[in-house]
Structures are given as structure tokens and as C-alpha cells.
Design a protein around this motif. Structure first.
Motif, short mmCIF file in Angstrom:
data_model
loop_
_atom_site.label_atom_id
_atom_site.label_comp_id
_atom_site.label_asym_id
_atom_site.label_seq_id
_atom_site.Cartn_x
_atom_site.Cartn_y
_atom_site.Cartn_z
N LEU A 91 0.87 -1.17 0.00
CA LEU A 91 0.00 0.00 0.00
C LEU A 91 0.91 1.22 0.00
N ILE A 92 0.59 2.21 -0.83
CA ILE A 92 1.50 3.34 -1.04
C ILE A 92 0.91 4.59 -0.40
N PRO A 93 1.61 5.20 0.57
CA PRO A 93 1.12 6.43 1.20
C PRO A 93 0.97 7.56 0.18
N PRO A 94 0.05 8.49 0.40
CA PRO A 94 -0.22 9.56 -0.58
C PRO A 94 0.99 10.43 -0.92
N HIS A 95 1.95 10.55 -0.01
CA HIS A 95 3.08 11.44 -0.23
C HIS A 95 4.21 10.80 -1.03
N TYR A 96 4.11 9.54 -1.35
CA TYR A 96 5.25 8.76 -1.84
C TYR A 96 5.93 9.40 -3.05
N PHE A 97 5.18 9.64 -4.13
CA PHE A 97 5.80 10.13 -5.35
C PHE A 97 6.30 11.57 -5.20
N SER A 98 5.64 12.34 -4.40
CA SER A 98 6.11 13.70 -4.14
C SER A 98 7.48 13.67 -3.47
N VAL A 99 7.63 12.81 -2.48
CA VAL A 99 8.90 12.68 -1.77
C VAL A 99 10.00 12.20 -2.70
N VAL A 100 9.70 11.17 -3.49
CA VAL A 100 10.70 10.62 -4.40
C VAL A 100 11.10 11.64 -5.45
#
Length: 342
Positions: A91-100
Motif C-alpha cells: 500500500l502506497i502512502p499519498p506522499h510517496y511520489f512527491s517525496v521521491v
């Protein structure tokens, strides 16, 4: 950056639905999703179709060849600048791609080249996980088991080696390395070694964590860890120098457990010392697991999970190691014909 998310799947449509649902909630949405069905009987095409209006998602189906070669299949069809791999039980937290995206853009040494050519992220237990899942998650990230090494900033295993349950790599990495050479049996470890040997930069992005469900019972967890132990020996078939002292700890722990009944027959003093060590270890895991998860129940289950993890890995390591001693030195195992434990 434009990301291509690669998700191999094998007979787990319900898991995929939860994963795709979490991807619809991302704050950064400049990504595509490629779902590759690896010879499943329980197909996930209907699940993918349900998300066609909410995600830029494509579905492919192919004969079974294992997760490594299935990820290669996805790489060949991806259009992004950077590839991200998730296991289907994530399950991927909502902030994941922003952080990466922020981390890859920050500190660039060359225009257009991300600051990390490949990265890995930690895993965590979601609040909705069952107590057993939380205990398993604790064991796989605990400082009292070897599971804590992978997600450590200091990374006791040396240069950071990303793992494919939560991993990213640039298109340049794929083009130069050709992707996975193994499909199972340590495919992500072997891939990470070649990425580093090719001169690419790797690193941990601590904030890019995912919720990794792993297994829902201790029996499944044991079979999975036994396979991981076998995989570590398989890596030594390709890279003997990569078999380090830290990798033997679960096997030594397993042998130590097996020796306790023998000490009971020989002498009460070493027997008492051995039992004392196990009690101390169990107490430390219980206290730390309870503290982290804020649950006595999860703390108690964490003790069992730690024993399952260490003995499962240890038995797999010892059995495959014995096999390695008796086989031709030139033998190599890609794992493509080996069933991954369910």
C-alpha cells in the motif's frame, strides 16, 4: 519526473485492487502504471479495468517466468524517465511520489540526471494491519534481527542495495544493465550488485516508505523466509564475495536453538546459559515490539515472528548451502523454474 510503476502479479487480484486504490490517492500524479500478469490462474484484468478512469494504467498478461523476468517485461514497455517497482502486497502512502520526485531532483550533479540512479525505501506496518501482520513487519525491520539492516541509513551490509518490494531506477540503469538476470532466488540482490558495479549511485530514501503486507500467517512467513535464506546462497553462486558474516547470523541462531536440547543432556550450566540468552533476546524483542506498535499483543507476537524469521531464513540458508557444497562449482540457478512460496 515522469514515473513508470511496474507491478508483477501472480494470483492476487484482491491485493492488486488495494494497491491500485492507494495509487489513486497520490498527491503527485505524473506517473503511469503497468500491471503484468505472470501466468496467473486468478486473473486481475477486471480489477485493472475498474481503475481505467482513475489511473493511467495498462494491463499485460504473459506466461509464468517469475517476478524478475516479469519486471523486465514491464521495463521494455514503460515510457517513463524513471521506473518504480512495487510488490503486489503493498500500500502506497499519498506522499510517496512527491517525496521521491523531490529527492531525485535535489542535489543533481548533471542536468537531466537524477541525484540517485537507483533507490530503495523502507516498509512499515499500516494501522489497519492484523496483529500478526504488524508483528511480521516489526520482525522484518527490527534492530534485533537482520531485517533491520536493509532499512538502516548506516546499512551494515555496505553500500545500499535496494530491494524490489520498493525500488526505483532510472531508464539509464535499465538500458545499461539489461535488468534482471535472475527471476527468483535473490533476483533483486543480484540486480543491485550489478547496478553498483556499473558505476551508478544508489541510496535509501527514508521518507519513501510503503506499507508492506508480506504474509498473513506465520506458516506463510516461514516459507517465505526459508526461500530468502536459499536465495542468499544462490547469490554466492554468482558473487562469492557477497556472502558476508552478517548473512550467517540466522543460520548460527538456528544451530544455537538446535543445540539447546543437547546441552540439557550434557550439563545444566551451558543449558542454563543458553536458555538465559533466549529469554533475554525474547524480552528485548517483546519490549521493543510493544513500544513501537503500542500493543502488548503485537509485542508478544513479535517474539514469535522473530523466531520464525531467523529459523526460516537459517534453515533455508543451511539447506541450500549444503546443496551448494555438493554441486558443480559452475552451476547457476536463475530461479525461473522454481515456484515462489505462497
Amino acid at each position: 519526473m515522469y514515473f513508470s510503476v511496474i507491478i508483477p502479479i501472480f494470483n492476487r487480484p484482491d491485493e492488486l485492487r488495494e494497491l491500485l486504490e492507494s495509487l489513486t490517492k497520490q498527491t503527485y500524479t505524473h506517473f503511469e502504471v503497468l500491471v503484468i500478469e505472470d501466468g496467473s490462474v486468478s486473473k486481475a484484468d477486471g480489477v485493472v479495468a475498474d481503475f481505467a478512469d482513475r489511473l493511467n494504467v495498462r494491463y499485460y498478461s504473459k506466461p509464468n517466468s517469475g517476478q524478475g523476468f516479469t519486471r523486465n517485461y514491464g521495463f521494455e514497455r514503460a515510457t517513463g524517465d524513471y521506473f518504480i517497482i512495487f510488490d503486489s502486497d503493498a500500500l502506497i502512502p499519498p506522499h510517496y511520489f512527491s517525496v521521491v520526485n523531490e529527492r531525485l531532483q535535489a542535489g543533481q550533479t548533471q542536468p537531466g540526471r537524477p541525484s540517485l540512479d537507483a533507490y530503495g525505501g523502507p516498509d512499515a506496518a499500516h494501522p489497519d494491519f492484523t496483529p500478526i501482520q504488524k508483528a511480521i513487519s516489526y520482525s522484518m525491520t527490527s534492530p534485533f534481527t537482520t531485517g533491520g539492516i536493509r532499512g538502516s541509513k548506516k546499512n551494515l551490509g555496505g553500500t545500499f542495495h535496494p530491494r524490489s518490494f520498493n525500488m526505483g531506477l532510472s531508464r539509464q540503469v535499465w538500458e545499461k544493465t539489461g535488468g534482471y538476470r535472475l527471476s527468483r532466488m535473490g533476483e533483486d540482490i543480484e540486480f543491485a550488485i550489478r547496478i553498483i558495479e556499473s558505476g551508478f549511485t544508489t541510496g535509501l530514501i527514508p521518507e519513501a516508505f510503503i506499507y508492506h503486507k508480506r504474509r498473513t500467517s506465520f506458516g506463510q512467513f516461514f516459507r517465505q523466509l526459508r526461500f530468502f535464506g536459499r536465495a542468499r546462497i544462490n547469490i554466492s553462486r554468482y558473487y562469492p564475495a557477497e556472502l558476508k558474516l552478517v548473512h550467517t547470523f540466522p543460520a548460527l541462531f538456528t544451530l544455537f536453538l538446535a543445540s539447546i536440547p543437547v546441552w540439557a543432556l550434557i550439563s545444566p550450566v551451558p543449558f542454563g546459559l543458553a536458555v538465559g540468552v533466549l529469554v533475554l533476546f525474547s524480552l528485548l524483542v517483546f519490549i521493543d515490539g510493544t513500544r513501537q506498535q503500542k500493543s502488548i499483543q503485537v509485542g508478544a507476537l513479535s517474539v514469535l515472528a522473530a523466531f520464525v524469521q531467523l529459523t526460516g531464513y537459517g534453515i533455508g540458508f543451511l539447506s541450500e548451502g549444503w546443496k551448494r557444497l555438493r554441486e558443480p562449482r559452475e552451476f547457476r540457478e536463475t530461479g525461473a523454474s522454481i515456484d515462489y512460496p505462497s
